[in-house]
Design an enzyme around this catalytic site. Structure first.
Site, PDB file in Angstrom:
ATOM      1  N   ASP A 112       0.817  -1.076  -0.076  1.00  0.00           N
ATOM      2  CA  ASP A 112      -0.130  -0.005   0.152  1.00  0.00           C
ATOM      3  C   ASP A 112       1.114   1.112   0.076  1.00  0.00           C
ATOM      4  O   ASP A 112       2.224   1.166   0.338  1.00  0.00           O
ATOM      5  CB  ASP A 112      -0.944  -0.121   1.149  1.00  0.00           C
ATOM      6  CG  ASP A 112      -2.007   0.898   1.087  1.00  0.00           C
ATOM      7  OD1 ASP A 112      -2.366   1.542  -0.109  1.00  0.00           O
ATOM      8  OD2 ASP A 112      -2.915   0.955   1.889  1.00  0.00           O
ATOM      9  N   THR A 161      -2.717   6.361  -3.958  1.00  0.00           N
ATOM     10  CA  THR A 161      -3.895   7.434  -4.081  1.00  0.00           C
ATOM     11  C   THR A 161      -2.943   8.583  -4.960  1.00  0.00           C
ATOM     12  O   THR A 161      -3.720   9.648  -4.993  1.00  0.00           O
ATOM     13  CB  THR A 161      -4.328   7.958  -2.709  1.00  0.00           C
ATOM     14  OG1 THR A 161      -3.078   8.549  -2.159  1.00  0.00           O
ATOM     15  CG2 THR A 161      -5.086   7.061  -1.901  1.00  0.00           C
TER      16      THR A 161
END
Length: 338
Positions: A112, A161
């Site tokens: 992540d 993101t």
């Protein structure tokens, strides 16, 4: 809770047992993102038929849309092991080597915030992704030499993101790219009903629709709001979550009918009142609202832009006519408005 702290900000939510129980485990259970799921279903089926690992998978999208969940779903569908870490946790090359050398054939290795990888670690990852090996330096000075350590074929799933700051060499090594979009109203309503069933909570159809409408297009937010409405219903002695309970609960949490929180509205007001509707730069705006630039750009802005309330321009952020209207204000004479 601080005044500027979001009650349901996706990246600040710490998952408990119930959060994990709500996560879908298969593509069939994963609601929304239909086009992505259809393609992944084909890729997974083909890889399993060949007996291969799935190509490396790159997941892009705002926080709370299901990137981590999708990585776990892929591992379940491939009937593989799932190993998870974050890029900031990989501080030194040996940290990555420790993960890679312990992978079993076909394992899904999830990183992540992959945009935060350090250059030295990223370079190690290139070879591992392409050749399933690691070049490791042994010894020092004139006696130093490089050896190749073989690792078993695996699937790297990287999530971010901030796709724009991921290096081109790293992006090019992913065979599959999936972009998450904000969820449609119907999909969010389905998620509410599914989660309510798993939590053994009754919710009226109209209440579920209002909850979905107020969740910023984000499953993680709608699940957190559902649990808060459960608390309010229990406090009032209601046997189920009604529209009145949801309206009262949203009001208590200072969330309006569009899903905007107090800080969202504060952002619009500051741009209008202090900067005449914009344009204003991200750093200046972040300081004005008492948030980091990363929080502004990763959490608040995506939804405000998607909802058509602000616009990014080369000179900065501008409140749109819709943004003024949402606050009940008349737009100023600004050529940047549309």
């Amino acid at each position: 809770m601080k005044n500027n702290e979001s009650p349901v900000r996706p990246e600040t939510i710490i998952e408990d047992t119930h959060d994990l129980a709500l996560r879908p485990r298969s593509l069939k259970e994963f609601l929304g993102q239909k086009a992505m799921k259809d393609n992944l279903s084909v890729f997974i089926s083909a890889a399993k038929e060949r007996g291969d690992s799935l190509d490396h998978l790159f997941l892009i999208g705002p926080a709370g849309l299901g990137k981590t969940t999708m990585a776990q779903v892929v591992a379940n569908e491939m009937e593989s092991g799932f190993i998870q870490t974050t890029a900031p946790a990989l501080d030194k090359p040996k940290d990555l080597v420790g993960f890679l050398t312990n992978l079993k054939k076909g394992d899904v290795f999830f990183i992540d915030e992959i945009h935060s990888l350090k250059p030295a670690i990223e370079e190690l990852l290139y070879i591992a992704m392409e050749d399933y090996g690691i070049d490791w330096v042994v010894g020092q000075g004139p006696m130093a030499r490089t050896i190749r350590i073989a690792i078993k074929p695996f699937t790297l799933v990287g999530a971010t993101t901030k796709a724009g700051v991921v290096s081109s060499p790293l992006i090019s090594r992913f065979g599959i790219t999936c972009r998450f979009s904000f969820y449609e109203q119907k999909d969010l309503e389905d998620i509410v009903h599914r989660s309510a069933g798993l939590l053994n909570v009754k919710i009226e159809k109209d209440a579920a629709a209002l909850l979905a409408k107020s969740s910023r297009g984000t499953p993680r937010v709608v699940n957190q709001l559902l649990k808060r409405m459960r608390d309010f219903a229990q406090h009032k002695g209601e046997p189920s979550i009604t529209v009145d309970v949801v309206r009262m609960g949203l009001s208590r949490l200072e969330i309006d009918e569009l899903g905007l929180e107090k800080q969202d509205r504060e952002i619009l007001k500051i741009i209008i009142e202090r900067y005449k509707g914009g344009p204003v730069g991200a750093e200046t705006l972040a300081i004005s609202i008492g948030e980091s630039v990363e929080t502004l750009e990763d959490y608040y802005e995506p939804f405000l832009i998607m909802a058509g309330l602000i616009q990014r321009t080369p000179r900065g952020r501008v409140v749109t006519a819709l943004g003024y209207g949402h606050l009940g204000l008349t737009p100023v004479n600004n050529d940047s408005l549309f």
